[in-house]
Scaffold this active site. Structure first.
Site, PDB file in Angstrom:
ATOM      1  N   LYS A  68     -17.218 -24.693  27.026  1.00  0.00           N
ATOM      2  CA  LYS A  68     -18.680 -24.772  27.123  1.00  0.00           C
ATOM      3  C   LYS A  68     -19.108 -25.225  28.537  1.00  0.00           C
ATOM      4  CE  LYS A  68     -19.332 -25.755  22.186  1.00  0.00           C
ATOM      5  NZ  LYS A  68     -20.092 -26.560  21.211  1.00  0.00           N
ATOM      6  N   ASN A 113     -19.683 -31.029  23.659  1.00  0.00           N
ATOM      7  CA  ASN A 113     -18.360 -31.305  23.084  1.00  0.00           C
ATOM      8  C   ASN A 113     -17.271 -30.371  23.630  1.00  0.00           C
ATOM      9  OD1 ASN A 113     -19.050 -29.022  21.676  1.00  0.00           O
ATOM     10  ND2 ASN A 113     -18.682 -29.866  19.636  1.00  0.00           N
ATOM     11  N   TYR A 168     -25.104 -18.047  18.105  1.00  0.00           N
ATOM     12  CA  TYR A 168     -25.183 -19.140  17.131  1.00  0.00           C
ATOM     13  C   TYR A 168     -26.189 -18.849  16.006  1.00  0.00           C
ATOM     14  CZ  TYR A 168     -22.269 -22.493  19.734  1.00  0.00           C
ATOM     15  OH  TYR A 168     -21.218 -23.164  20.325  1.00  0.00           O
ATOM     16  N   HIS A 180     -15.630 -24.721  21.943  1.00  0.00           N
ATOM     17  CA  HIS A 180     -15.989 -24.139  20.650  1.00  0.00           C
ATOM     18  C   HIS A 180     -14.789 -23.397  20.096  1.00  0.00           C
ATOM     19  CE1 HIS A 180     -18.107 -21.719  17.614  1.00  0.00           C
ATOM     20  NE2 HIS A 180     -17.385 -20.710  18.067  1.00  0.00           N
ATOM     21  N   PHE A 205     -30.849 -28.713  15.345  1.00  0.00           N
ATOM     22  CA  PHE A 205     -30.296 -28.775  16.708  1.00  0.00           C
ATOM     23  C   PHE A 205     -30.184 -27.401  17.367  1.00  0.00           C
ATOM     24  CE2 PHE A 205     -26.743 -28.850  13.635  1.00  0.00           C
ATOM     25  CZ  PHE A 205     -26.023 -27.740  14.022  1.00  0.00           C
ATOM     26  N   GLU A 211     -17.428 -13.308  16.498  1.00  0.00           N
ATOM     27  CA  GLU A 211     -17.492 -14.000  17.796  1.00  0.00           C
ATOM     28  C   GLU A 211     -16.638 -13.308  18.862  1.00  0.00           C
ATOM     29  OE1 GLU A 211     -16.620 -18.123  16.949  1.00  0.00           O
ATOM     30  OE2 GLU A 211     -18.549 -18.394  15.935  1.00  0.00           O
TER      31      GLU A 211
HETATM   32  P1  CMP Z   1     -19.553 -25.645  17.835  1.00  0.00           P
HETATM   33  O1  CMP Z   1     -18.164 -25.720  17.351  1.00  0.00           O
HETATM   34  O2  CMP Z   1     -19.819 -24.851  19.060  1.00  0.00           O
HETATM   35  O3  CMP Z   1     -20.497 -25.084  16.656  1.00  0.00           O
HETATM   36  C1  CMP Z   1     -21.876 -25.375  16.588  1.00  0.00           C
HETATM   37  C2  CMP Z   1     -22.260 -26.447  17.532  1.00  0.00           C
HETATM   38  O4  CMP Z   1     -23.473 -27.091  17.225  1.00  0.00           O
HETATM   39  C3  CMP Z   1     -21.233 -27.554  17.506  1.00  0.00           C
HETATM   40  O5  CMP Z   1     -20.048 -27.118  18.104  1.00  0.00           O
HETATM   41  C4  CMP Z   1     -21.950 -28.666  18.202  1.00  0.00           C
HETATM   42  O6  CMP Z   1     -21.838 -28.590  19.606  1.00  0.00           O
HETATM   43  C5  CMP Z   1     -23.381 -28.390  17.787  1.00  0.00           C
HETATM   44  N1  CMP Z   1     -23.807 -29.340  16.770  1.00  0.00           N
HETATM   45  C6  CMP Z   1     -23.335 -29.475  15.541  1.00  0.00           C
HETATM   46  N2  CMP Z   1     -23.971 -30.468  14.894  1.00  0.00           N
HETATM   47  C7  CMP Z   1     -24.861 -30.950  15.757  1.00  0.00           C
HETATM   48  C8  CMP Z   1     -25.805 -31.986  15.689  1.00  0.00           C
HETATM   49  N3  CMP Z   1     -25.970 -32.719  14.571  1.00  0.00           N
HETATM   50  N4  CMP Z   1     -26.531 -32.220  16.777  1.00  0.00           N
HETATM   51  C9  CMP Z   1     -26.373 -31.466  17.895  1.00  0.00           C
HETATM   52  N5  CMP Z   1     -25.483 -30.463  18.003  1.00  0.00           N
HETATM   53  C10 CMP Z   1     -24.727 -30.228  16.953  1.00  0.00           C
END
Ligand code: CMP
Length: 139
Positions: free
Chosen positions: A9, A112, A49, A115, A57, A126
């Site tokens: 990311k 984070n 997404y 993904h 979010f 994806e």
């Molecule tokens: P990812 O694995 O990319 O899949 C969806 C993404 O949404 C996840 O990682 C997080 O980065 C984001 N995400 C999931 N839950 C939350 C949350 N409660 N608040 C903000 N971002 C979130």
């Protein structure tokens, strides 16, 4: 053999973690069969997404995902989907186990680092979102 999609990311690219992420996947026996750098528009991030579009979010997540370049890659191997998820760690770095990418490097549940697809259907969608047949190794 199973295929999955992972993305370094914008925060991972920004922290110079492309090589670190690829190294962890390769060290676990996964093969990188497609990889590129991309910079999504807001619309493209929303398309990727789309399953999360009702989540509170969604707006913040899609803004973050187009805030800088990303590195999507297709990985292949036995249990690739589960392996990638184990190596990444829990979505929220606070819950991630020691030695996982998110525990080691992530700042928050949104920023984070990485993904990974969560199932076979999402992996197929994806992978197709980023790579066409000519961009994936057939070896
Ligand atoms: P990812 O694995 O990319 O899949 C969806 C993404 O949404 C996840 O990682 C997080 O980065 C984001 N995400 C999931 N839950 C939350 C949350 N409660 N608040 C903000 N971002 C979130």
């Amino acid at each position: 053999m199973e295929k999955t999609l992972s993305i370094v990311k914008p925060d991972g690219v920004n922290k110079n973690l492309i090589g670190e992420v690829v190294k962890r996947f390769e060290s676990a026996g996964l093969k990188v069969i497609a990889i590129k750098m991309a910079h999504l528009t807001k619309k493209q991030a929303e398309g990727f997404y789309a399953v999360h579009k009702e989540r509170p979010f969604f707006g913040s997540l899609t803004t973050f995902m187009c805030s800088g370049p990303i590195v999507p890659m297709t990985l292949e191997g036995k249990d690739a989907i589960r392996k990638v998820r184990d190596i990444m760690g829990a979505t929220n770095p606070k819950d991630a186990k020691a030695g996982t990418i998110r525990k080691d490097f992530a700042d928050s549940i949104e920023s984070n680092i990485v993904h990974g697809s969560d199932g076979t259907d999402t992996a197929a969608f994806e992978i197709g979102y980023f790579f066409n047949a000519t961009e994936i190794s057939r070896r």
